[in-house]
Design an enzyme around this catalytic site. Structure first.
Site, PDB file in Angstrom:
ATOM      1  N   TYR A 134       0.863  -1.182   0.000  1.00  0.00           N
ATOM      2  CA  TYR A 134       0.000   0.000   0.000  1.00  0.00           C
ATOM      3  C   TYR A 134       0.899   1.232   0.000  1.00  0.00           C
ATOM      4  O   TYR A 134       1.854   1.305   0.768  1.00  0.00           O
ATOM      5  CB  TYR A 134      -0.891  -0.006   1.243  1.00  0.00           C
ATOM      6  CG  TYR A 134      -1.830   1.182   1.328  1.00  0.00           C
ATOM      7  CD1 TYR A 134      -2.875   1.338   0.415  1.00  0.00           C
ATOM      8  CD2 TYR A 134      -1.679   2.147   2.328  1.00  0.00           C
ATOM      9  CE1 TYR A 134      -3.741   2.410   0.500  1.00  0.00           C
ATOM     10  CE2 TYR A 134      -2.555   3.226   2.416  1.00  0.00           C
ATOM     11  CZ  TYR A 134      -3.583   3.359   1.503  1.00  0.00           C
ATOM     12  OH  TYR A 134      -4.438   4.419   1.587  1.00  0.00           O
ATOM     13  N   ASP A 161       9.313   3.084  -0.078  1.00  0.00           N
ATOM     14  CA  ASP A 161       8.260   3.755   0.683  1.00  0.00           C
ATOM     15  C   ASP A 161       8.417   3.379   2.152  1.00  0.00           C
ATOM     16  O   ASP A 161       8.093   2.267   2.561  1.00  0.00           O
ATOM     17  CB  ASP A 161       6.898   3.322   0.134  1.00  0.00           C
ATOM     18  CG  ASP A 161       5.735   3.977   0.871  1.00  0.00           C
ATOM     19  OD1 ASP A 161       5.982   4.697   1.857  1.00  0.00           O
ATOM     20  OD2 ASP A 161       4.581   3.756   0.450  1.00  0.00           O
ATOM     21  N   LYS A 208       3.655   9.249   8.762  1.00  0.00           N
ATOM     22  CA  LYS A 208       3.442   8.643  10.082  1.00  0.00           C
ATOM     23  C   LYS A 208       4.417   9.189  11.143  1.00  0.00           C
ATOM     24  O   LYS A 208       4.247  10.325  11.560  1.00  0.00           O
ATOM     25  CB  LYS A 208       3.433   7.121   9.944  1.00  0.00           C
ATOM     26  CG  LYS A 208       2.279   6.710   8.988  1.00  0.00           C
ATOM     27  CD  LYS A 208       1.937   5.255   8.945  1.00  0.00           C
ATOM     28  CE  LYS A 208       0.634   5.055   8.189  1.00  0.00           C
ATOM     29  NZ  LYS A 208       0.731   4.383   6.906  1.00  0.00           N
TER      30      LYS A 208
HETATM   31  C1  LIG Z   1       0.081   4.813   5.536  1.00  0.00           C
HETATM   32  C2  LIG Z   1       0.895   4.572   4.327  1.00  0.00           C
HETATM   33  C3  LIG Z   1       0.841   5.436   3.210  1.00  0.00           C
HETATM   34  C4  LIG Z   1      -0.156   6.548   3.107  1.00  0.00           C
HETATM   35  O1  LIG Z   1       0.036   7.545   4.067  1.00  0.00           O
HETATM   36  P1  LIG Z   1      -1.206   8.526   4.406  1.00  0.00           P
HETATM   37  O2  LIG Z   1      -0.610   9.519   5.351  1.00  0.00           O
HETATM   38  O3  LIG Z   1      -2.263   7.656   5.001  1.00  0.00           O
HETATM   39  O4  LIG Z   1      -1.630   9.132   3.128  1.00  0.00           O
HETATM   40  C5  LIG Z   1       1.730   5.226   2.175  1.00  0.00           C
HETATM   41  N1  LIG Z   1       2.615   4.214   2.213  1.00  0.00           N
HETATM   42  C6  LIG Z   1       2.677   3.357   3.252  1.00  0.00           C
HETATM   43  C7  LIG Z   1       3.704   2.265   3.240  1.00  0.00           C
HETATM   44  C8  LIG Z   1       1.804   3.495   4.335  1.00  0.00           C
HETATM   45  O5  LIG Z   1       1.854   2.613   5.337  1.00  0.00           O
END
Ligand SMILES: *Cc1c(COP(=O)(O)O)cnc(C)c1O
Length: 428
Positions: free
Chosen positions: A142, A236, A264
């Site tokens: 994701y 990511d 995060k």
């Molecule tokens: C949570 C998450 C996102 C998206 O971040 P948001 O602040 O919710 O838009 C993207 N990549 C990873 C790996 C994530 O866990």
């Protein structure tokens, strides 16, 4: 005080599904989500006054626990000087320097307002830098709700078993090659066929949005494959950054990616994302280069204050504590589920772990989807009834914080036998 059920019913009238992010609606586990009114350390309190031990931590940011005094003080102080300038201020430089000093891949970094914005901008930059169109991603990973990255995504897309999302056009998904996670042969084939038009591979530092998977040396393999074809590697680390270890996935595999995305933890609970990487790539961004990227609230002073106050408290002792807590919980979950004969396997990546309700060894999205999600739902509700707030989906990581002291861990452990019993028996 209104009850959780009253609030959830009222929310249905004004907010789609009653929530501002799908997994919060408890769709896959059933029941009513608690409406939270406060958090302190590892504890949450809902509108009915019920207290929970938190194993979600706002999906990662609350690594110091809720309402950490130094973070709250920093944000309060910043607020007294203005909530937003929309103009440069020193806090932006301090946060950038904190990241650059820790993460070898990052020479330069730009702040945005969410992880989604970070990955979206990193893709545009990778395409602008290479002059190529295609992106390789992995099923079950994701990267936020960016159109082109919703193909076979994890997190809520996995929770609701969606193939992707309505509203995303075919030409958009056609520019995303989705491969099975960990499948090196599939990566080689994709590059053999499309190598000259692949701008970048994007992968999670470690997959955490289909549950946790240890990448081993997969990221190093991806870096080599990408570079051999003149493509970039985007790691990511929105979830894993400053969370799995002091330097995220890099702390395990040493891979220096071309671009890295954050979110995060880097915002300490404020709406923040960031993307950074090699100077020559980052300098393709506007105003230096031709790739446009902007944000009215980007580098917001409250967000940078929360990020600085959080990152500057993350030391080796904290990661050692989080690792110990994860070890303690993993063996307790394993013991309780084994005692009731509940099929399960547990994966770990640094301080992050997740329990899969399957006896398969989980290495990719197909494995993760073999879970008995009904057993998970029974387990989840039995934990919640005993005051333990777990991720309301079988496809998420579990998060501990500095505030998860031994007595807090004991409360979680004490709830496990009854929850394992519930998971074992459909009649509860
Ligand atoms: C949570 C998450 C996102 C998206 O971040 P948001 O602040 O919710 O838009 C993207 N990549 C990873 C790996 C994530 O866990």
């Amino acid at each position: 005080m209104p009850t959780n059920a009253e609030l959830f019913a009222r929310a249905q009238h004004s907010i789609p599904g009653g929530v501002n992010s799908p997994v919060r609606a408890f769709g896959s586990v059933g029941g009513t989500p608690p409406y939270l009114v406060s958090g302190k350390g590892a504890l949450l309190t809902d509108s009915e006054g019920t207290e929970y031990v938190d194993l979600v931590g706002s999906w990662g940011p609350m690594i110091l626990g809720h309402a950490d005094p130094r973070v709250v003080e920093a944000v309060t102080e910043a607020a007294s000087h203005s909530l937003s300038f929309g103009a440069p201020h020193e806090g932006e430089i301090r946060l950038a320097e904190l990241v650059i000093n820790r993460v070898p891949a990052v020479d330069k970094i730009r702040m945005v307002n969410s992880g989604t914005e970070a990955t979206m901008s990193a893709l545009r930059l990778a395409r602008g830098f290479t002059g190529r169109d295609l992106i390789v991603k992995f099923a079950g990973c994701y990267h936020g709700h960016v159109d082109s990255l919703l193909a076979e995504a994890g997190s809520g897309v996995a929770t609701f078993s969606l193939p992707g999302s309505a509203g995303v056009t075919d030409p958009t998904t056609a520019e995303t090659l989705v491969l099975p996670y960990g499948d090196r042969e599939a990566v080689r084939r994709a590059f053999a066929e499309h190598g000259e038009n692949i701008a970048a591979i994007i992968t999670e530092g470690a997959p955490c949005n289909m549950g946790v998977i240890d990448p081993g040396d997969f990221n190093a393999f991806l870096l080599d494959e990408a570079h051999a074809a003149g493509a970039l590697l985007i790691v990511d680390e929105v979830l894993t950054g400053f969370r799995a270890s002091a330097t995220g996935a890099h702390g395990f595999d040493g891979v220096v990616a071309d671009l890295v995305t954050f979110g995060k933890v880097i915002g300490g609970g404020m709406p923040v994302g960031a993307f950074g990487g090699r100077a020559d790539i980052m300098e393709h961004l506007s105003p230096l280069g031709p790739v446009y990227q902007a944000g009215t609230l980007s580098g917001n002073p409250l967000a940078t204050a929360a990020g600085i106050a959080t990152l500057s408290q993350l030391d080796d002792a904290l990661y050692a504590q989080l690792n110990d807590s994860a070890t303690t919980l993993i063996s307790a979950f394993d013991e309780a589920l084994s005692a009731e004969g509940v099929p399960h396997s547990i994966n770990r990546f640094g301080t992050l772990f997740s329990v899969f309700f399957t006896d398969r060894d989980v290495r990719c999205y197909e494995d993760a989807k073999s879970q008995d999600t009904d057993a998970f739902a029974r387990f989840f509700h039995a934990m919640l009834a005993q005051g333990i707030y777990m991720p309301p989906s079988a496809f998420e990581a579990y998060f501990v914080s500095r505030a998860h002291t031994p007595d807090i861990l004991e409360r979680i452990i004490a709830a496990l036998p009854a929850a394992a019993k519930a998971a074992a028996s459909p009649k509860g």
